[in-house]
Design a protein around this motif. Structure first.
Motif, PDB file in Angstrom:
ATOM      1  N   GLU A 249     -18.616  12.369   2.770  1.00  0.00           N
ATOM      2  CA  GLU A 249     -19.660  11.380   3.023  1.00  0.00           C
ATOM      3  C   GLU A 249     -19.085  10.121   3.667  1.00  0.00           C
ATOM      4  O   GLU A 249     -19.682   9.560   4.592  1.00  0.00           O
ATOM      5  CB  GLU A 249     -20.394  11.029   1.734  1.00  0.00           C
ATOM      6  CG  GLU A 249     -21.523  10.025   1.890  1.00  0.00           C
ATOM      7  CD  GLU A 249     -22.601  10.449   2.890  1.00  0.00           C
ATOM      8  OE1 GLU A 249     -23.318   9.547   3.387  1.00  0.00           O
ATOM      9  OE2 GLU A 249     -22.738  11.651   3.191  1.00  0.00           O
ATOM     10  N   THR A 250     -17.922   9.679   3.208  1.00  0.00           N
ATOM     11  CA  THR A 250     -17.284   8.525   3.847  1.00  0.00           C
ATOM     12  C   THR A 250     -16.949   8.836   5.296  1.00  0.00           C
ATOM     13  O   THR A 250     -17.168   8.016   6.195  1.00  0.00           O
ATOM     14  CB  THR A 250     -16.023   8.106   3.081  1.00  0.00           C
ATOM     15  OG1 THR A 250     -16.368   7.825   1.709  1.00  0.00           O
ATOM     16  CG2 THR A 250     -15.386   6.873   3.702  1.00  0.00           C
ATOM     17  N   LYS A 251     -16.448  10.028   5.546  1.00  0.00           N
ATOM     18  CA  LYS A 251     -16.146  10.447   6.915  1.00  0.00           C
ATOM     19  C   LYS A 251     -17.417  10.454   7.761  1.00  0.00           C
ATOM     20  O   LYS A 251     -17.422   9.950   8.904  1.00  0.00           O
ATOM     21  CB  LYS A 251     -15.500  11.834   6.918  1.00  0.00           C
ATOM     22  CG  LYS A 251     -15.114  12.362   8.296  1.00  0.00           C
ATOM     23  CD  LYS A 251     -14.365  13.680   8.162  1.00  0.00           C
ATOM     24  CE  LYS A 251     -13.893  14.199   9.511  1.00  0.00           C
ATOM     25  NZ  LYS A 251     -14.999  14.724  10.329  1.00  0.00           N
ATOM     26  N   ARG A 252     -18.495  10.977   7.217  1.00  0.00           N
ATOM     27  CA  ARG A 252     -19.758  11.020   7.967  1.00  0.00           C
ATOM     28  C   ARG A 252     -20.230   9.608   8.298  1.00  0.00           C
ATOM     29  O   ARG A 252     -20.674   9.329   9.425  1.00  0.00           O
ATOM     30  CB  ARG A 252     -20.826  11.744   7.145  1.00  0.00           C
ATOM     31  CG  ARG A 252     -22.136  11.952   7.894  1.00  0.00           C
ATOM     32  CD  ARG A 252     -23.271  12.352   6.973  1.00  0.00           C
ATOM     33  NE  ARG A 252     -23.651  11.250   6.085  1.00  0.00           N
ATOM     34  CZ  ARG A 252     -24.392  10.214   6.467  1.00  0.00           C
ATOM     35  NH1 ARG A 252     -24.805  10.096   7.722  1.00  0.00           N
ATOM     36  NH2 ARG A 252     -24.706   9.271   5.595  1.00  0.00           N
ATOM     37  N   ARG A 253     -20.127   8.693   7.336  1.00  0.00           N
ATOM     38  CA  ARG A 253     -20.579   7.323   7.566  1.00  0.00           C
ATOM     39  C   ARG A 253     -19.702   6.612   8.595  1.00  0.00           C
ATOM     40  O   ARG A 253     -20.201   5.827   9.407  1.00  0.00           O
ATOM     41  CB  ARG A 253     -20.605   6.553   6.239  1.00  0.00           C
ATOM     42  CG  ARG A 253     -21.646   7.072   5.261  1.00  0.00           C
ATOM     43  CD  ARG A 253     -21.633   6.316   3.934  1.00  0.00           C
ATOM     44  NE  ARG A 253     -22.579   6.913   2.989  1.00  0.00           N
ATOM     45  CZ  ARG A 253     -22.846   6.423   1.778  1.00  0.00           C
ATOM     46  NH1 ARG A 253     -22.227   5.317   1.356  1.00  0.00           N
ATOM     47  NH2 ARG A 253     -23.712   7.025   0.978  1.00  0.00           N
ATOM     48  N   LEU A 254     -18.409   6.884   8.573  1.00  0.00           N
ATOM     49  CA  LEU A 254     -17.516   6.306   9.587  1.00  0.00           C
ATOM     50  C   LEU A 254     -17.890   6.815  10.975  1.00  0.00           C
ATOM     51  O   LEU A 254     -17.975   6.033  11.934  1.00  0.00           O
ATOM     52  CB  LEU A 254     -16.065   6.642   9.261  1.00  0.00           C
ATOM     53  CG  LEU A 254     -15.391   5.785   8.198  1.00  0.00           C
ATOM     54  CD1 LEU A 254     -14.143   6.478   7.666  1.00  0.00           C
ATOM     55  CD2 LEU A 254     -15.024   4.420   8.767  1.00  0.00           C
ATOM     56  N   GLU A 255     -18.103   8.096  11.093  1.00  0.00           N
ATOM     57  CA  GLU A 255     -18.465   8.664  12.394  1.00  0.00           C
ATOM     58  C   GLU A 255     -19.821   8.137  12.867  1.00  0.00           C
ATOM     59  O   GLU A 255     -19.996   7.871  14.065  1.00  0.00           O
ATOM     60  CB  GLU A 255     -18.460  10.186  12.298  1.00  0.00           C
ATOM     61  CG  GLU A 255     -17.048  10.755  12.150  1.00  0.00           C
ATOM     62  CD  GLU A 255     -17.002  12.237  11.876  1.00  0.00           C
ATOM     63  OE1 GLU A 255     -15.945  12.858  12.130  1.00  0.00           O
ATOM     64  OE2 GLU A 255     -18.011  12.795  11.381  1.00  0.00           O
ATOM     65  N   ALA A 256     -20.744   7.946  11.932  1.00  0.00           N
ATOM     66  CA  ALA A 256     -22.043   7.382  12.295  1.00  0.00           C
ATOM     67  C   ALA A 256     -21.909   5.949  12.807  1.00  0.00           C
ATOM     68  O   ALA A 256     -22.744   5.484  13.597  1.00  0.00           O
ATOM     69  CB  ALA A 256     -22.990   7.437  11.106  1.00  0.00           C
ATOM     70  N   ALA A 257     -20.848   5.250  12.356  1.00  0.00           N
ATOM     71  CA  ALA A 257     -20.580   3.889  12.821  1.00  0.00           C
ATOM     72  C   ALA A 257     -19.766   3.865  14.102  1.00  0.00           C
ATOM     73  O   ALA A 257     -19.341   2.794  14.553  1.00  0.00           O
ATOM     74  CB  ALA A 257     -19.864   3.092  11.727  1.00  0.00           C
ATOM     75  N   GLY A 258     -19.525   5.029  14.700  1.00  0.00           N
ATOM     76  CA  GLY A 258     -18.813   5.092  15.973  1.00  0.00           C
ATOM     77  C   GLY A 258     -17.321   5.249  15.868  1.00  0.00           C
ATOM     78  O   GLY A 258     -16.604   5.012  16.854  1.00  0.00           O
ATOM     79  N   CYS A 259     -16.821   5.672  14.702  1.00  0.00           N
ATOM     80  CA  CYS A 259     -15.379   5.815  14.516  1.00  0.00           C
ATOM     81  C   CYS A 259     -14.899   7.228  14.832  1.00  0.00           C
ATOM     82  O   CYS A 259     -15.587   8.213  14.519  1.00  0.00           O
ATOM     83  CB  CYS A 259     -14.994   5.489  13.069  1.00  0.00           C
ATOM     84  SG  CYS A 259     -15.300   3.774  12.591  1.00  0.00           S
ATOM     85  N   LYS A 260     -13.733   7.313  15.445  1.00  0.00           N
ATOM     86  CA  LYS A 260     -13.014   8.575  15.589  1.00  0.00           C
ATOM     87  C   LYS A 260     -12.140   8.733  14.348  1.00  0.00           C
ATOM     88  O   LYS A 260     -11.363   7.838  14.014  1.00  0.00           O
ATOM     89  CB  LYS A 260     -12.144   8.559  16.846  1.00  0.00           C
ATOM     90  CG  LYS A 260     -11.342   9.836  17.066  1.00  0.00           C
ATOM     91  CD  LYS A 260     -10.504   9.745  18.341  1.00  0.00           C
ATOM     92  CE  LYS A 260      -9.695  11.008  18.555  1.00  0.00           C
ATOM     93  NZ  LYS A 260      -8.872  10.913  19.803  1.00  0.00           N
ATOM     94  N   VAL A 261     -12.262   9.871  13.664  1.00  0.00           N
ATOM     95  CA  VAL A 261     -11.619  10.040  12.367  1.00  0.00           C
ATOM     96  C   VAL A 261     -10.596  11.166  12.415  1.00  0.00           C
ATOM     97  O   VAL A 261     -10.922  12.300  12.792  1.00  0.00           O
ATOM     98  CB  VAL A 261     -12.665  10.329  11.271  1.00  0.00           C
ATOM     99  CG1 VAL A 261     -11.983  10.500   9.917  1.00  0.00           C
ATOM    100  CG2 VAL A 261     -13.705   9.209  11.201  1.00  0.00           C
ATOM    101  N   HIS A 262      -9.354  10.853  12.018  1.00  0.00           N
ATOM    102  CA  HIS A 262      -8.304  11.854  11.815  1.00  0.00           C
ATOM    103  C   HIS A 262      -8.130  12.031  10.304  1.00  0.00           C
ATOM    104  O   HIS A 262      -8.066  11.041   9.567  1.00  0.00           O
ATOM    105  CB  HIS A 262      -6.969  11.392  12.395  1.00  0.00           C
ATOM    106  CG  HIS A 262      -7.025  10.982  13.832  1.00  0.00           C
ATOM    107  ND1 HIS A 262      -6.823  11.862  14.869  1.00  0.00           N
ATOM    108  CD2 HIS A 262      -7.257   9.765  14.405  1.00  0.00           C
ATOM    109  CE1 HIS A 262      -6.913  11.215  16.023  1.00  0.00           C
ATOM    110  NE2 HIS A 262      -7.177   9.946  15.766  1.00  0.00           N
ATOM    111  N   VAL A 263      -8.022  13.275   9.840  1.00  0.00           N
ATOM    112  CA  VAL A 263      -7.818  13.508   8.410  1.00  0.00           C
ATOM    113  C   VAL A 263      -6.513  14.269   8.194  1.00  0.00           C
ATOM    114  O   VAL A 263      -6.020  14.967   9.081  1.00  0.00           O
ATOM    115  CB  VAL A 263      -8.991  14.277   7.771  1.00  0.00           C
ATOM    116  CG1 VAL A 263     -10.294  13.493   7.896  1.00  0.00           C
ATOM    117  CG2 VAL A 263      -9.138  15.668   8.374  1.00  0.00           C
TER     118      VAL A 263
END
Length: 288
Positions: A249-263
């Motif tokens: 959910e945190t990842k989804r919210r970051l991506e919704a805010a325009g973030c590119k996410v590496h895990v």
């Protein structure tokens, strides 16, 4: 050169798992005294760390790999805590956990040899750990007042930063055990000039008001992802972040805010010792 937590990282200090954990015998001997949740599997820790290295290398970050030292514990993998970078040079911390007090001098000596100026050090009875400090910009920073950073340490830190820096003090909740840790960065990670990942329920209203005054918006971590370190997010560039896996959910919210996410999978290097990607890194140079 920028003083914030989100500019593109150009130089980064790390201590790879091979240098911090070294071998299984060291992990077996130390993990309980250091209050890790379980004994790290050292070979798996090495593999997890390679994933992190590939993220940094692919981002073009210049890495300063800090070496092993016989005086260091498993905690030395969490290099954020030993030093703070400032406009006038590196500030060496005085650690709240006594077993870590050899780390700042070792960091200072190695990084000075690489041409990084050392401005000064927090002296006893003052205590400061780097996980309790964030830059918003070169004129505004926040520091947590809690079990690892005390009032005398904050007084010395403010003196080293200079009166031009608005240093906001944030009272932190006490951990369940005196040897456990709750850093300021346990509840906030800035990821852009106008965006931070936060866990609102633990944040004092005075701190939220201060952040609001600087124009911050928020990605809020849900309750079920707070203890698994959903707030522990490293920005390697504006809205480009590194975070632990299995925080959907945190990842989804970051991506919704325009973030590119590496895990990355951090069961051994992060979850067992409660040190996520911000803890594992000391950014030294961020681009303006």
């Amino acid at each position: 050169m920028a003083f914030n937590e989100y500019g593109r990282i150009e130089q980064l200090a790390i201590r790879p798992a091979q240098a911090a954990f070294r071998d299984q015998a060291k992990a077996t001997a130390e993990w309980q005294d250091l209050r890790f949740h379980a004994e790290p599997d050292v070979e798996e820790a090495f593999r997890e760390y390679e994933t992190l290295l590939s993220i940094y290398e692919n981002a073009g970050i210049s890495l300063h790999k800090l070496p092993a030292d016989n005086s260091l514990t498993l905690d030395a993998i969490y290099v954020r805590d030993a030093a703070i970078i400032s406009p006038n040079g590196l500030i060496l911390c005085n650690m709240g956990r006594e077993s870590r007090n050899n780390e700042p001098a070792i960091h200072g000596e190695i990084l000075a040899s690489k041409g990084i100026n050392v401005l000064g050090r927090i002296e006893a009875p003052g205590k400061v750990e780097g996980g309790d400090f964030i830059w918003l910009n070169e004129k505004a920073a926040a520091v947590g007042l809690g079990p690892r950073t005390n009032e005398e340490g904050i007084r010395q830190l403010h003196g080293l930063l200079g009166e031009d820096v608005d240093l906001h003090v944030v009272p932190l909740p006490a951990p369940d055990h005196p040897d456990d840790v709750f850093h300021l960065m346990s509840m906030i990670s800035p990821v852009d000039a106008d965006l931070a990942v936060i866990y609102r329920p633990l944040m004092p209203q005075s701190f939220l008001d201060w952040l609001d005054g600087h124009g911050l918006g928020y990605v809020e971590v849900p309750e079920e992802e707070f203890l698994p370190m959903g707030c522990n997010v490293l920005a390697i560039a504006p809205r480009e972040v590194v975070m632990l896996d299995r925080l959907p959910e945190t990842k989804r919210r970051l991506e919704a805010a325009g973030c590119k996410v590496h895990v990355y999978k951090g069961d051994e290097i992060s979850r067992k010792g409660e040190g996520g990607p911000t803890c594992l890194t000391r950014p030294l140079v961020r681009s303006a």
